[in-house]
Design an enzyme around this catalytic site. Structure first.
Site, PDB file in Angstrom:
ATOM      1  N   SER A   1       0.942  -1.080   0.012  1.00  0.00           N
ATOM      2  CA  SER A   1       0.046   0.059  -0.085  1.00  0.00           C
ATOM      3  C   SER A   1       0.646   1.252  -0.041  1.00  0.00           C
ATOM      4  O   SER A   1       0.369   2.290  -0.198  1.00  0.00           O
ATOM      5  CB  SER A   1      -1.110   0.102   1.437  1.00  0.00           C
ATOM      6  OG  SER A   1      -0.144   0.059   2.488  1.00  0.00           O
TER       7      SER A   1
ATOM      8  N   SER B   1      17.925  -0.315   1.298  1.00  0.00           N
ATOM      9  CA  SER B   1      18.282   1.065   1.335  1.00  0.00           C
ATOM     10  C   SER B   1      19.595   1.341   1.154  1.00  0.00           C
ATOM     11  O   SER B   1      20.757   0.575   1.665  1.00  0.00           O
ATOM     12  CB  SER B   1      17.850   1.579   2.664  1.00  0.00           C
ATOM     13  OG  SER B   1      18.303   3.022   2.931  1.00  0.00           O
TER      14      SER B   1
ATOM     15  N   TYR C   1      17.912   2.127  11.743  1.00  0.00           N
ATOM     16  CA  TYR C   1      17.317   1.850  10.453  1.00  0.00           C
ATOM     17  C   TYR C   1      18.587   1.359   9.481  1.00  0.00           C
ATOM     18  O   TYR C   1      18.526   0.228   8.755  1.00  0.00           O
ATOM     19  CB  TYR C   1      16.770   3.084   9.645  1.00  0.00           C
ATOM     20  CG  TYR C   1      16.098   2.869   8.340  1.00  0.00           C
ATOM     21  CD1 TYR C   1      15.003   2.237   8.299  1.00  0.00           C
ATOM     22  CD2 TYR C   1      16.848   3.524   7.201  1.00  0.00           C
ATOM     23  CE1 TYR C   1      14.295   2.159   7.050  1.00  0.00           C
ATOM     24  CE2 TYR C   1      16.131   3.028   5.912  1.00  0.00           C
ATOM     25  CZ  TYR C   1      14.816   2.586   6.078  1.00  0.00           C
ATOM     26  OH  TYR C   1      14.250   2.413   4.764  1.00  0.00           O
TER      27      TYR C   1
END
Length: 240
Positions: free
Chosen positions: A11, A135, A148
């Site tokens: 989504s 990433s 992260y």
């Protein structure tokens, strides 16, 4: 023969772009989402033009029962794309343990466990492909995004190791590592900060979700049949 792909985090902006690209390529899709009901409904409407089958799966991947729900909802599976994620912009000293545990579980523990649960379905097919959306920070690290960076680096290490483990079973495992992409994730940046970032990027601009989707489609395709254990950088030359 029909092809089925699971996309976690479908989504979101990058997940939705991947879904539309794969649907255009002829994939039927399992579309995982957590809280973004409006986003998944919009995506389903946009996917109608491609005339494939789409099965939405609501699940919280930070919890064990969410991972179980995904595993129980999958029947045929040819491709697996891990796109679910949430950035954590905090100094390590300001990050609490709940946030650390959440990030580790969402980005690392749950992809490992979901992969473990779904591998038998890929083995049954005798072929398949797995792609992790990592990433650039998982490759080079970033201040104020230490946790992260760590979990995205963990995804890359897991993908490289798994690629060696499953290669003889006809399964390829690769990583797409985006740089700075035009999504709501970067809305916290000021115009000046965005301009400074774009100055650092060799191509002089941020990437688009669609460009990440194209990279995923390539790695899933037969055009990448001799590629496994690789990190495909989609960062405009910010890091090479």
């Amino acid at each position: 023969m029909s092809k089925w792909a699971l996309i976690t985090g479908a989504s979101g902006e990058i997940g939705s772009a991947i879904a539309k690209t794969l649907a255009k390529e002829g994939y039927h899709l399992y579309l995982h989402y957590f809280q973004n009901q409006k986003g998944i409904e919009t995506l389903l409407q946009e996917l109608e033009e491609f005339n494939q089958e789409y099965i939405p799966i609501q699940a919280d991947l930070s919890k064990e029962d969410g991972m179980d729900r995904i595993a129980e909802s999958i029947f045929q599976l040819d491709a697996l794309v891990f796109c679910a994620g949430k950035e954590l912009n905090k100094l390590l000293i300001d990050t609490n343990r709940v946030e650390i545990d959440f990030s580790v579980h969402l980005h690392l523990s749950s992809p490992i466990k979901v992969t473990q649960a779904l591998l038998p379905k890929l083995y049954k097919q005798g072929k398949g492909s797995i792609v992790f959306i990592a990433s650039i920070w998982g490759e080079i690290g970033a201040a104020v995004e230490t946790v992260y960076s760590a979990v995205k680096g963990g995804q890359i290490a897991f993908a490289k190791a798994l690629s060696k483990e499953v290669a003889r079973s006809g399964i390829r495992v690769n990583v797409v590592s985006p740089g700075v992409i035009q999504t709501r994730m970067n809305e916290f940046l000021t115009e000046e900060e965005k301009a400074d970032l774009e100055y650092e990027i060799a191509l002089g601009r941020m990437g688009t979700p669609e460009e990440v989707g194209d990279a995923v489609a390539f790695l899933l395709s037969e055009k990448a049949s001799y590629i496994t254990g690789e990190v495909l950088k989609v960062n405009g030359g910010l890091f090479t």
